[in-house]
Design a protein around this motif. Structure first.
Motif, mmCIF file in Angstrom:
data_model
loop_
_atom_site.group_PDB
_atom_site.id
_atom_site.type_symbol
_atom_site.label_atom_id
_atom_site.label_comp_id
_atom_site.label_asym_id
_atom_site.label_seq_id
_atom_site.Cartn_x
_atom_site.Cartn_y
_atom_site.Cartn_z
ATOM 1 N N TRP A 99 49.301 34.814 142.208
ATOM 2 C CA TRP A 99 49.068 36.013 141.399
ATOM 3 C C TRP A 99 50.370 36.650 140.934
ATOM 4 O O TRP A 99 50.492 37.060 139.770
ATOM 5 N N SER A 100 51.371 36.721 141.781
ATOM 6 C CA SER A 100 52.578 37.471 141.448
ATOM 7 C C SER A 100 53.874 36.804 141.883
ATOM 8 O O SER A 100 54.816 36.696 141.096
ATOM 9 N N LEU A 163 45.297 47.669 143.459
ATOM 10 C CA LEU A 163 45.751 48.688 142.508
ATOM 11 C C LEU A 163 45.902 48.105 141.111
ATOM 12 O O LEU A 163 45.628 48.783 140.110
ATOM 13 N N TRP A 164 46.330 46.860 141.022
ATOM 14 C CA TRP A 164 46.444 46.205 139.711
ATOM 15 C C TRP A 164 45.065 46.020 139.087
ATOM 16 O O TRP A 164 44.872 46.252 137.890
ATOM 17 N N GLU A 165 44.095 45.603 139.897
ATOM 18 C CA GLU A 165 42.730 45.435 139.384
ATOM 19 C C GLU A 165 42.146 46.775 138.952
ATOM 20 O O GLU A 165 41.416 46.848 137.966
ATOM 21 N N ALA A 166 42.469 47.835 139.687
ATOM 22 C CA ALA A 166 41.884 49.148 139.394
ATOM 23 C C ALA A 166 42.503 49.803 138.173
ATOM 24 O O ALA A 166 41.817 50.497 137.413
ATOM 25 N N GLY A 170 50.982 46.823 135.044
ATOM 26 C CA GLY A 170 51.780 45.655 135.388
ATOM 27 C C GLY A 170 52.750 45.873 136.528
ATOM 28 O O GLY A 170 53.168 44.912 137.181
ATOM 29 N N ILE A 171 53.100 47.138 136.804
ATOM 30 C CA ILE A 171 54.071 47.423 137.865
ATOM 31 C C ILE A 171 53.574 46.912 139.210
ATOM 32 O O ILE A 171 54.366 46.478 140.054
ATOM 33 N N PHE A 172 52.256 46.944 139.417
ATOM 34 C CA PHE A 172 51.708 46.511 140.704
ATOM 35 C C PHE A 172 51.761 44.999 140.876
ATOM 36 O O PHE A 172 51.570 44.493 141.983
ATOM 37 N N ARG A 173 52.035 44.280 139.773
ATOM 38 C CA ARG A 173 52.131 42.811 139.844
ATOM 39 C C ARG A 173 53.581 42.349 139.893
ATOM 40 O O ARG A 173 53.848 41.144 139.986
ATOM 41 N N ASP A 174 54.494 43.280 139.855
ATOM 42 C CA ASP A 174 55.914 42.950 139.872
ATOM 43 C C ASP A 174 56.279 42.305 141.215
ATOM 44 O O ASP A 174 56.091 42.918 142.266
ATOM 45 N N PRO A 175 56.794 41.071 141.216
ATOM 46 C CA PRO A 175 57.129 40.421 142.490
ATOM 47 C C PRO A 175 58.201 41.162 143.279
ATOM 48 O O PRO A 175 58.283 41.012 144.498
#
Length: 268
Positions: A99-100, A163-166, A170-175
């Motif tokens: 995912w990330s 949180l990304w789904e909600a 994109g910040i919540f997917r940042d590795p």
């Protein structure tokens, strides 16, 4: 507690018929958890998370069914630990990597490895302590756990994904955010911190109706707003960690005071 079930000390020569049910549930949890990897490979992260959560629910009942049927066995304990290590260590690690974390191949893989490895180390530590009396395990004898349980650790590690789904941000997917978070959760799993167990969470009689109402509402919210609800549950659990540390410290002080006041201690 959850899937980490205790076993009797006597050895059994074979798997009894009544032991088939709890071990079949454990096997189902294992297969469902690993199926989450398949969903993640196909980019279906919703069902990938659902698979791990369903595996966690099954893991929460197999040990209880084994105790209810008096079907605890060394085989069941070993199968349970193997299932937990794959469903709550390997599967979440690969899901989060796909995912990330794969956007930072080296550091991201390190974070994923940390989650899988720490989950396995936690379960190995539990297996090593199966035959140790509860009195020789301070946390267990006081009704607490040591570190975050494996299923809970997997669920909390998914917090950025919730949180990304909600929100779709994109910040919540940042590795660079996800990687340190995964490593932190991994080390909380193998830490020596006292954490709350189900046995230590006993609401008073005066608020038990309210607790039932809250749980019922959370069940409804899981269908209406699943991602926000899962995020709130994860954050709520993390917020309870300091409470668990303080509560255990209080129990430890009370035990020390009782030991000093005991006749044997005074005689010495």
């Amino acid at each position: 507690m959850h899937g980490e079930r205790a076993v009797p000390r006597r050895r059994s020569r074979g798997l009894t018929m009544r032991a088939v049910v709890p071990n079949a549930i454990t096997a189902a949890a294992l297969c469902i958890g690993l199926t989450g990897i398949r969903f993640a490979i196909g980019g279906d992260f919703d069902r990938a998370i659902l698979a791990v959560l369903v595996a966690g629910c099954l893991d929460g009942i197999d040990g209880r069914i084994a105790r209810l049927l008096k079907a605890q066995s060394r085989f069941g304990a070993e199968l349970d630990s193997l299932a937990d290590s794959l469903s709550f260590g390997v599967a979440p690690a690969l899901i989060l990597f796909l995912w990330s974390l794969q956007d930072l191949p080296r550091l991201g893989w390190f974070a994923a490895l940390a989650l899988a490895l720490c989950c396995m180390l936690r379960l190995a530590r539990f297996n090593a302590q199966i035959d140790i009396d509860a009195e020789d395990q301070p946390h267990k004898s006081a009704g607490f756990l040591t570190g975050i349980p494996a299923p809970v650790g997997a669920g909390v590690a998914f917090l950025p994904l919730y949180l990304w789904e909600a929100t779709g941000e994109g910040i919540f997917r940042d590795p660079l955010l996800v990687g340190p978070w995964v490593v932190l959760v991994a080390f909380l799993m193998i830490s020596n911190l006292a954490t709350l167990s189900w046995t230590s969470l006993k609401p008073g009689r005066s608020i038990r109706i309210e607790v039932i109402a809250v749980v019922g509402l959370f069940g409804a919210f899981l269908f209406l707003e699943p991602w926000w609800t899962l995020a709130v549950i994860s954050i709520g659990y993390l917020a309870l960690l300091p409470y668990g540390w303080l509560r255990y410290a209080k129990v430890r002080r009370q035990r020390a005071a009782a030991l000093r006041a005991s006749p044997d201690a005074r005689a010495e």
